[in-house]
Design an enzyme around this catalytic site. Sequence first.
Site, short mmCIF file in Angstrom:
data_model
loop_
_atom_site.label_atom_id
_atom_site.label_comp_id
_atom_site.label_asym_id
_atom_site.label_seq_id
_atom_site.Cartn_x
_atom_site.Cartn_y
_atom_site.Cartn_z
N GLU A 42 0.86 -1.17 0.00
CA GLU A 42 0.00 0.00 0.00
C GLU A 42 0.90 1.23 0.00
OE1 GLU A 42 -3.56 2.22 2.53
OE2 GLU A 42 -2.69 0.35 3.30
N ARG A 288 6.39 -12.99 9.81
CA ARG A 288 6.87 -11.64 9.61
C ARG A 288 8.31 -11.51 10.12
NH1 ARG A 288 2.67 -7.29 11.90
NH2 ARG A 288 4.16 -5.95 10.82
N LYS A 298 4.00 0.58 10.44
CA LYS A 298 4.11 1.74 9.56
C LYS A 298 3.48 2.97 10.22
CE LYS A 298 3.72 0.73 5.18
NZ LYS A 298 3.14 0.51 3.83
#
Length: 580
Positions: A42, A288, A298
Site C-alpha cells: 500500500e 513476519r 508503519k
Amino acid sequence: MEEKNIAASEEKKSLSFVEQFVKEDLEAGKNGGRIQTRFPPEPNGYIHIGHAKAICMDFGVADKFGGTCNLRFDDTNPTKENTEYVENIMSDIQWLGFHWQNVYYASDYFDKLWDFAIWLIEKGLAYVDEQTSEQIAEQKGTPTQAGRPSPFRDRPVKENLRLFRQMNTPEAVEGSMVLRAKLDMANPNMHFRDPIIYRIIQIPHHRTGTKWHCYPMYDFAHGQSDYFEGVTHSICTLEFVPHRPLYDKFVDLLREYIEEQKAAGKVEGYNPDILDKYDGTRQIEFNRLNLTYTVMSKRKLKALVDEQLVNGWDDPRMPTVCGMRRRGYSAQSIRNFIDSIGYTKFDALNDYALLEASVRDDLNKKACRVSAVLDPVKLVITNYPEGQFEDMQAVNNPENEADGTHTITFGRELWIERSDFQEVAEKKFQRLAPGKEVRLKNAYIIKCDEEHPCDKDADGNVTTIYATYDPDTRSGLPGADRKIKGKTLHWLCCQHAVPAEVRLYDRLFSVENPGADERDFRELLNPTSLTVLKNCYVEEYLKQKKAGDFLQFQRIGYFTLDLDTTADHLVFNKTVGLKS
C-alpha cells in the site's frame, strides 16, 4: 535410483516450505505450469526491512521457478496514499536488486470492482448500512458470541442500489453509509460477519482524482485484483491466515459473476488465458520479520517522521530500506540476512546483531580501507624534517587485490586518536606511551619521548604528543620487519587532513522489544541513538568518494558518506562497528 532419491531429498531440504509448495503446484501442472507472484504494497509510507523479506520471497520464487512477479500498489485509501510513496517504493525495490514484470494498481480495477459490487447487491449479497462504525463493531459480536443482524440487512435491492450510487457522489457524507457483504453473522471467523466492502472517502485519489467518492476495502479489492491479473501464488504474512477464507469466498463470487457475464457476452477487458486456464490463486503464509530495538508498524514509523523524532523516512536509525541504504548497508547484506533467518510458520523476534553481522561480513569484501581520526590529538615527530612530506601507498582492500591502492601523505605533524596515548600507561596498554614504540600504519615505527612525552592545557588535557621515528622502518623496506610489542596505529597528516562531521548511530529504542511494551513507544526511544562528532579528520582521498560508497575507517568501523555532504563539508554515517 538411490542416488536420485538422495538428490531429490537434498533439493527439498534446500527449498523453503513456500518454495516446496510452488514446486508441487508446478509438478501437478496447475495453472498450465505458469508461476506468477506479486508484491502488493500500500503506498502509504516507505517500505522497511519487513517488506524486504516479502520482496525477496515474491520476486525470488518467480525467479527461481521461471515465473514472473508483478508490482501492484493496493491504492484503495486516498487518505494515506500519494505518489511520493509510490516512487520511493519502486526505487527501494530496484536498489534491493529486483525487477518487476509489470506495474499494476488496485485503482486499475475500480470500474470492475464497482460493477461486481452492483451485481452482489442485485443478487441480495450486499446491502447499504447506515449504522455508525461503533454500532457495526458492537453488533458484530465476539469470537465466542455470534453477531446480530444489522437493521438495514434486509432493505430492498432497489433501495440498496440507489443508496450505493449515492455513496459515490460529492455530496455523500463520510461515515454516513457503508456497503456490506451479506454473508454470515454467526460465523466463528469474524471476517465473515457481513464485512464492509465499500466506504465513502471525499479525498482526491493520487491516480483517479475526483472520479470516485466511494472506495473498496482492502479485503474486497485484494483477491479480485489477484484474479484479474492471474496471480498463481499469493505469498503473504501470517496475519492474513484468518482472511484467507474471505479471500476465497469473494473470488468464488467473482467467478460466478464473470461466468454470468460470459454467458451474456458482456465480458470485456479480461484476459482469456486467465479465464480459461486459471486454476486460481494459492495463498501461502509465512512469518513476519521482527527486529529487536525497533518497530515495524508503519503507523508508528510515520509518527516518528511526522513528529520529527527522527530526521525523515531515510533517517539511518529507521528500519526502512532507504534508511538502511543511507546508513551504508548493502543490498546484498540485507538479502543475505533475510536468507539466513529463513521462512517459517512461527513469528519470532530476530536479534538486530544478526543483521549487523551480515552487513559486516558483506562490507568486509567491498569496503575501501581508509584512515579517519574521530577524537584527534596532535603528534609531532621531532626528528622528522620540517616541511618534508612523503606519499605512502595504502591498500584499498586486502580482501580484493584488484581494488588497488591509494596515496596517503606523511609528515612531521600528525593527528592520532586521543585514546591511543596514555601518559601513565596501564599494565596491558600497547599503544603510545612514554618510552614505548608503535608502528604507524603504512609508515614508520615511532617511539614516544620519555622525558617530555606531551604538552597539556590549563585543565590538564593533552594537546600535543612528542615522538621520534626510525627512518629504517618505513613500510615495504627490510627494516619494516623489526618486531615491537606495540600496536599499529592509524594517523593523518595535519597539513593534508580534511575536516569532517561523523554521525554515530545506536539502537533507535532503548528496550529490546518496543512493539510488545505497553508504554507509549515515544517514551522508549533511545536518547543517545545519534551522536554527532564535529571535529573529526579524514584523508584527502575521501573527497573523491560519494554517498553510498562503502568505507572502512581502519580500527573503527564501516562508514559511508551521507547525503548531506557538500564539497566543503564532508559528513559520514557509521554503518556498523568492526567485529570485536
